[in-house]
Design a protein around this motif. Structure first.
Motif, short mmCIF file in Angstrom:
data_model
loop_
_atom_site.label_atom_id
_atom_site.label_comp_id
_atom_site.label_asym_id
_atom_site.label_seq_id
_atom_site.Cartn_x
_atom_site.Cartn_y
_atom_site.Cartn_z
N ARG A 131 22.60 59.57 19.45
CA ARG A 131 21.67 59.16 20.37
C ARG A 131 20.31 59.73 20.01
NH1 ARG A 131 23.54 61.03 26.32
NH2 ARG A 131 21.57 59.55 26.66
N ARG A 132 19.33 58.74 20.15
CA ARG A 132 18.15 59.10 19.58
C ARG A 132 16.98 58.58 20.88
NH1 ARG A 132 18.26 56.84 13.80
NH2 ARG A 132 19.92 55.44 15.09
N GLN A 133 15.87 59.24 20.85
CA GLN A 133 14.94 59.07 21.98
C GLN A 133 13.78 58.03 21.24
OE1 GLN A 133 15.47 59.92 25.20
NE2 GLN A 133 17.31 61.02 24.63
N GLN A 134 13.24 57.37 22.28
CA GLN A 134 11.97 56.38 22.02
C GLN A 134 12.42 55.53 20.97
OE1 GLN A 134 8.77 59.08 20.87
NE2 GLN A 134 8.41 59.82 23.12
N GLN A 135 13.49 54.82 21.16
CA GLN A 135 13.97 53.67 20.36
C GLN A 135 13.44 52.15 20.80
OE1 GLN A 135 15.61 54.23 17.26
NE2 GLN A 135 14.84 56.26 17.65
N TYR A 136 13.77 51.24 20.24
CA TYR A 136 13.29 49.98 20.54
C TYR A 136 14.56 49.16 20.98
CZ TYR A 136 9.20 50.70 17.70
OH TYR A 136 8.06 51.16 17.24
N ALA A 137 15.81 49.92 20.98
CA ALA A 137 16.98 49.16 21.60
C ALA A 137 16.84 49.04 22.98
CB ALA A 137 18.27 49.69 21.37
N HIS A 138 17.21 47.86 23.74
CA HIS A 138 17.26 47.55 25.12
C HIS A 138 18.42 46.97 25.86
CE1 HIS A 138 14.92 46.94 29.02
NE2 HIS A 138 15.29 45.74 28.86
N TRP A 139 18.77 47.49 26.95
CA TRP A 139 19.81 46.72 27.56
C TRP A 139 19.37 45.42 28.22
CZ3 TRP A 139 24.72 47.99 26.56
CH2 TRP A 139 25.10 49.17 26.50
N PHE A 140 20.19 44.18 28.08
CA PHE A 140 19.93 43.05 28.85
C PHE A 140 21.00 42.57 29.61
CE2 PHE A 140 17.38 42.92 24.90
CZ PHE A 140 16.10 42.46 25.39
N ILE A 141 20.56 41.92 30.88
CA ILE A 141 21.64 41.51 31.77
C ILE A 141 22.28 40.14 31.48
CG2 ILE A 141 22.32 41.36 34.14
CD1 ILE A 141 21.81 44.24 33.15
N ASN A 142 21.18 39.17 31.38
CA ASN A 142 21.83 37.94 31.06
C ASN A 142 21.04 37.41 29.62
OD1 ASN A 142 18.81 37.41 31.78
ND2 ASN A 142 19.66 37.35 33.87
N GLY A 143 21.32 35.95 29.53
CA GLY A 143 20.87 35.42 28.23
C GLY A 143 19.55 35.11 28.27
N GLN A 144 18.80 34.65 29.28
CA GLN A 144 17.30 34.31 29.40
C GLN A 144 16.56 35.42 28.91
OE1 GLN A 144 16.19 33.02 33.31
NE2 GLN A 144 14.00 32.46 32.37
N SER A 145 16.58 36.65 29.43
CA SER A 145 15.66 37.80 29.22
C SER A 145 15.77 38.24 27.85
CB SER A 145 15.81 38.97 29.97
OG SER A 145 17.17 39.35 29.97
N TYR A 146 17.07 37.89 27.15
CA TYR A 146 17.62 38.39 25.88
C TYR A 146 16.84 37.25 24.88
CZ TYR A 146 20.07 38.41 21.60
OH TYR A 146 20.56 38.30 20.19
N MET A 147 16.82 35.98 25.18
CA MET A 147 16.31 35.12 24.36
C MET A 147 14.68 35.24 24.21
SD MET A 147 18.82 33.27 22.80
CE MET A 147 20.33 32.75 23.13
N GLU A 148 14.31 35.33 25.28
CA GLU A 148 12.75 35.69 25.50
C GLU A 148 12.19 36.84 24.56
OE1 GLU A 148 11.43 35.89 29.47
OE2 GLU A 148 12.11 33.94 29.84
N ALA A 149 13.07 38.03 24.82
CA ALA A 149 12.73 39.10 23.92
C ALA A 149 13.13 38.96 22.63
CB ALA A 149 13.46 40.29 24.38
N VAL A 150 13.89 38.19 22.17
CA VAL A 150 14.11 37.57 20.52
C VAL A 150 12.94 36.86 20.08
CG1 VAL A 150 15.60 36.38 19.12
CG2 VAL A 150 16.41 38.01 20.75
N ALA A 151 12.70 35.88 20.82
CA ALA A 151 11.53 35.11 20.36
C ALA A 151 10.17 35.76 20.26
CB ALA A 151 11.24 34.06 21.63
N LYS A 152 9.87 36.83 21.23
CA LYS A 152 8.68 37.52 21.31
C LYS A 152 8.87 38.50 19.98
CE LYS A 152 7.63 37.34 25.93
NZ LYS A 152 7.35 38.27 27.43
#
Length: 416
Positions: free
Chosen positions: A361-382
């Motif tokens: 476990r490490r702090q200040q990482q870029y990993a993020h939890w996503f609940i649904n596909g919409q927010s995930y797809m938008e984050a991937v595109a950005k």
């Protein structure tokens, strides 16, 4: 007839003092390494300017240079200097008889990086020989002829002798005799260290000398030493490598202990870099990186002929592969073995991790939890639009025709 010869009393005194003065002058001249048994190393070009191609605000080279394989070591705009050189009398009376002193060299690159290396006189000599060979190939003349031409020019042009002397003062000056032949002892070793420190600093002054492969090996640095995000180099060096499977399937007669180590197919020397969490090797000439070994929970290493079946070798193994590295001397093997042991003790990947994960476990990482596909797809595109160096996509299945951001009037939000 009596002849009375009147002699000047100072004549007798001069006849006694003059041999003493000559003897003292001879002693001072022979004991001064600047007067005898030295060799000047001419620069590739006398008028040089260390031009920086680019300045990095974070005082590290970008990760992009690893992929471009520019094979440049030091950071542009930052100085490289030898802070100090000290020596202790520590040697093997058989193998190190001519080089009894072990020199400890402190190197500094800019305000951030500082490391210590240990060398003997023969390592200085190998560096000087390699740089001299580089000058001879560049100029088409030998070092001795270049020094002789400067000396003859100085003798013929007395008016320009001061400028020629200044030219020699600016050039690296190397003592050509080893510690034994120079009769180095506890009274002269300090001056010896200052001469070698001055030689190295003048070598590092020139950009072509500084980036020469011999200088890199001497300073134990590579194109991975000062890269942003790759961690601090714990230890670097050229080591012979081979895979454990190289001896499988060979005749048993080739495995006799007395001849096995010589006939066994060791690969050419590779440049090994030990970081805080992994071990990687690369080609020094092409900067091509080999297989990196993560210091994980299965990481182990052993030495000794019974476990490595070779002299002065270390067998390294992790959860993915095994390799065997071989050293020329036992001291080098012991140094690397101690470095591997210290890094393994401090590595976060060897500890028992929650849920049996391979990464801690490490702090200040870029990993993020996503609940649904919409927010995930938008984050991937950005993230793809903001990428500066590379885009790495891994998964069981890929549908590049999927629209990442919806609604969208055109197909610009698709991968292809």
């Amino acid at each position: 007839m009596e002849i009375v010869a009147q002699m000047d009393p100072s004549v007798g005194i001069d006849s006694l003092v003059k041999p003493t003065i000559d003897m003292v002058r001879f002693t001072v001249t022979t004991s001064n390494p600047r007067q005898t048994h030295i060799e000047y190393l001419p620069y590739p070009d006398e008028k040089f300017i260390d031009e920086s191609l680019q300045f990095y605000s974070n005082e590290k080279r970008p990760l992009e240079e690893v992929y471009l394989r520019r094979n440049k070591v030091f950071i542009d705009g930052l100085s490289v200097e030898i802070v100090s050189v000290t020596a202790v009398r520590n040697y093997n009376p058989v193998t190190e008889f001519l080089h009894p002193y072990l020199y400890t060299i402190t190197v500094r690159h800019g305000p951030v990086f500082e490391w210590i290396i240990h060398k003997r006189y023969k390592h200085f000599h190998d560096l000087h020989k390699a740089l001299a060979h580089y000058i001879e190939r560049a100029t088409g003349r030998s070092i001795s002829s270049l020094n002789k031409s400067d000396l003859s020019e100085k003798e013929s042009n007395n008016d320009q002798s001061s400028s020629l002397s200044k030219k020699h003062e600016d050039q690296p000056c190397f003592p050509t005799r080893n510690d034994r032949l120079s009769f180095i002892n506890q009274f002269t070793i300090e001056d010896r260290c200052k001469i070698l420190q001055n030689y190295l600093n003048k070598v590092l002054k020139h950009p072509k000398f500084r980036e020469h492969i011999a200088t890199r090996e001497f300073l134990e640095v590579s194109s991975l030493s000062f890269i942003q995000g790759l961690g601090v180099s714990i230890k670097e060096g050229a080591i012979a490598k081979r895979s454990i499977a190289d001896i499988r399937g060979r005749s048993i007669f080739l495995r006799v202990p007395f001849v096995c180590d010589k006939l066994r197919c060791h690969h050419a020397q590779q440049w090994f870099v030990l970081k805080d969490s992994y071990l990687v090797y690369m080609d020094s000439d092409s900067a091509l990186i080999g297989f990196p070994m993560l210091i994980d929970k299965a990481f182990s290493f052993n030495q000794g002929y019974q476990k490595t079946t070779t002299n002065n070798g270390i067998k390294i193994k992790n959860s993915q592969r095994s390799i065997l590295i071989k050293f020329e001397k036992e001291d080098d093997r012991d140094t690397w073995f101690d470095c591997l042991r210290n890094v393994t003790r401090k590595s976060l990947f060897v500890e028992q991790i929650l849920f049996y994960s391979y990464a801690p476990r490490r702090q200040q990482q870029y990993a993020h939890w996503f609940i649904n596909g919409q927010s995930y797809m938008e984050a991937v595109a950005k993230a793809i639009l903001a990428a500066r160096e590379e885009i790495f996509i891994a998964g069981w299945f890929l549908s590049p025709e999927v629209m990442l951001i919806r609604p969208c009037d055109d197909g610009s939000m698709r991968l292809v």
